[in-house]
Design a protein around this motif. Sequence first.
Motif, short mmCIF file in Angstrom:
data_model
loop_
_atom_site.label_atom_id
_atom_site.label_comp_id
_atom_site.label_asym_id
_atom_site.label_seq_id
_atom_site.Cartn_x
_atom_site.Cartn_y
_atom_site.Cartn_z
N ASP A 238 1.21 -0.83 -0.11
CA ASP A 238 0.23 -0.12 0.05
C ASP A 238 1.09 1.61 -0.02
OD1 ASP A 238 -1.73 1.71 0.66
OD2 ASP A 238 -3.31 0.41 1.52
N SER A 239 1.37 1.72 0.82
CA SER A 239 2.11 2.86 0.98
C SER A 239 3.79 2.56 0.94
CB SER A 239 1.77 3.51 2.13
OG SER A 239 2.63 2.96 3.37
N GLY A 240 3.75 1.44 1.54
CA GLY A 240 5.80 1.22 1.20
C GLY A 240 5.81 1.11 2.85
N ALA A 241 5.65 1.91 3.20
CA ALA A 241 5.85 1.80 5.14
C ALA A 241 6.12 0.67 5.39
CB ALA A 241 5.68 3.10 5.63
N THR A 242 5.56 -0.35 5.68
CA THR A 242 5.77 -1.51 6.08
C THR A 242 6.99 -2.57 5.50
OG1 THR A 242 3.72 -1.39 7.39
CG2 THR A 242 4.55 -3.56 7.32
N LEU A 243 6.26 -2.51 4.26
CA LEU A 243 7.75 -3.21 4.39
C LEU A 243 9.02 -2.32 3.78
CD1 LEU A 243 7.88 -6.22 2.37
CD2 LEU A 243 6.17 -5.39 0.14
N SER A 244 9.26 -1.16 3.12
CA SER A 244 10.58 -0.56 3.62
C SER A 244 11.30 -1.12 4.78
CB SER A 244 10.39 0.46 3.20
OG SER A 244 10.06 1.05 2.04
N HIS B 44 -1.10 3.41 -6.43
CA HIS B 44 -1.89 5.10 -6.85
C HIS B 44 -0.86 5.26 -5.26
CE1 HIS B 44 -3.70 3.60 -10.77
NE2 HIS B 44 -3.47 4.73 -10.77
N THR B 45 -0.59 4.38 -4.43
CA THR B 45 -0.94 4.84 -2.80
C THR B 45 0.79 4.42 -2.40
OG1 THR B 45 -1.32 2.51 -2.44
CG2 THR B 45 -3.53 4.23 -2.54
N VAL B 46 1.36 3.74 -3.00
CA VAL B 46 3.10 3.83 -2.94
C VAL B 46 3.74 5.42 -2.26
CG1 VAL B 46 5.03 2.66 -3.50
CG2 VAL B 46 3.00 1.41 -3.72
N ALA B 47 4.20 5.16 -1.80
CA ALA B 47 4.76 6.91 -0.95
C ALA B 47 6.17 6.11 -0.50
CB ALA B 47 4.17 7.31 0.34
N PRO C 298 9.64 4.86 -1.78
CA PRO C 298 10.67 4.01 -2.99
C PRO C 298 10.65 2.33 -2.71
CG PRO C 298 12.10 5.65 -1.63
CD PRO C 298 10.68 5.27 -1.40
N MET C 299 9.67 1.58 -3.35
CA MET C 299 9.17 0.70 -2.87
C MET C 299 9.02 -0.10 -4.49
SD MET C 299 9.09 -2.07 -1.43
CE MET C 299 10.52 -1.60 -0.40
N GLU C 300 9.83 -1.24 -4.76
CA GLU C 300 9.63 -1.72 -6.53
C GLU C 300 9.87 -3.26 -5.52
OE1 GLU C 300 7.68 -2.58 -9.65
OE2 GLU C 300 8.31 -0.04 -9.25
N PRO C 301 8.29 -4.15 -5.68
CA PRO C 301 8.99 -5.05 -5.66
C PRO C 301 8.95 -6.44 -6.65
CG PRO C 301 6.50 -5.12 -5.08
CD PRO C 301 7.50 -3.42 -5.45
N ARG C 302 9.75 -7.58 -6.60
CA ARG C 302 11.23 -8.14 -8.07
C ARG C 302 9.66 -8.66 -8.17
NH1 ARG C 302 15.96 -11.51 -7.73
NH2 ARG C 302 15.62 -11.72 -9.53
N TYR C 303 8.38 -9.13 -7.98
CA TYR C 303 7.55 -10.02 -7.64
C TYR C 303 5.72 -9.51 -7.50
CZ TYR C 303 11.50 -12.90 -8.66
OH TYR C 303 11.88 -13.94 -8.54
N VAL C 304 5.56 -9.29 -8.32
CA VAL C 304 3.89 -8.65 -8.35
C VAL C 304 3.04 -9.58 -8.81
CG1 VAL C 304 2.10 -6.34 -8.25
CG2 VAL C 304 4.59 -5.90 -8.28
N GLY C 305 1.93 -9.77 -8.26
CA GLY C 305 0.94 -10.56 -8.47
C GLY C 305 -0.53 -9.96 -9.38
N PHE C 306 -0.83 -8.85 -8.60
CA PHE C 306 -1.03 -7.94 -9.16
C PHE C 306 -1.89 -6.37 -8.55
CE2 PHE C 306 -3.68 -12.17 -8.55
CZ PHE C 306 -4.59 -12.71 -9.78
N ASP C 307 -1.95 -5.56 -9.85
CA ASP C 307 -2.03 -4.39 -9.19
C ASP C 307 -3.88 -3.84 -9.02
OD1 ASP C 307 0.11 -3.70 -8.98
OD2 ASP C 307 0.39 -2.91 -11.97
N THR D 232 -6.57 -1.13 -7.18
CA THR D 232 -7.13 0.00 -7.18
C THR D 232 -6.87 0.58 -5.31
OG1 THR D 232 -8.70 -0.38 -6.46
CG2 THR D 232 -8.71 0.40 -9.04
N GLU D 233 -7.31 1.51 -4.79
CA GLU D 233 -6.86 1.71 -3.76
C GLU D 233 -7.83 1.68 -2.68
OE1 GLU D 233 -8.75 5.42 -5.60
OE2 GLU D 233 -7.60 4.35 -6.43
N HIS D 234 -9.15 0.64 -2.46
CA HIS D 234 -10.02 0.53 -2.40
C HIS D 234 -9.69 -0.90 -1.40
CE1 HIS D 234 -12.95 2.25 -4.54
NE2 HIS D 234 -12.59 2.11 -5.63
N TRP D 235 -10.20 -0.71 -0.14
CA TRP D 235 -10.45 -2.02 0.90
C TRP D 235 -10.40 -3.29 0.14
CZ3 TRP D 235 -6.84 -1.70 5.38
CH2 TRP D 235 -7.18 -0.40 5.79
#
Length: 174
Positions: free
Chosen positions: A93-99, A123-126, A128-137, A139-142
């Motif tokens: 989401d924001s990238g804070a936890t993963l960073s 659209h919500t990643v604040a 700088p975080m680029e995961p090597r693998y992404v399942g799906f992009d 929207t910002e909805h819960w």
Amino acid sequence: MLTSQQIADRVRQLGTEITRDYRGRDLVIIGVLKGAAAFTVDLARAIDLPVVMDWTAVSTYGRGSTAGTPTLLKDIGEELAGRDVLVVEDILDSGATLSWLMARLRKQAPASVNCCVLLRKPHTVAKPMEPRYVGFDITEHWVAGYGIDYAERHRNLSDIHEVRLPSAALTASA
């Protein structure tokens, strides 16, 4: 939003990519509890390599709202020095936890640290975080289902659904 078949197909594809990228390497998969538990297990089964699995838990979300500062609830037990690490997370989401988590793991001197996320909200990643693998992009909805919760509920759904919040909840979280 995403059916169990779409999820299963994408998990198999990710497993094939990870198998190719990590063949001959000492791979440690670290699943982030609780949301990534189902994804982590399914992904590990889709990887055709001997892997070691471990788990961590980091709290940043309350019951339906963001809390902000990451807090470590459960640390890993594996030694990471010289090993390849793949962090598996449910949502970027924001990238804070993963960073925060990846910086913490890098202090243990692994050979590499990468991440695989099931869902990314680009659209919500604040951070700088680029995961090597992404399942799906998405929207910002819960969302909820396939291990992902909303207020600790709905993890048992096999599909991923958009959570429709009552108007009062939207105003309170905005």
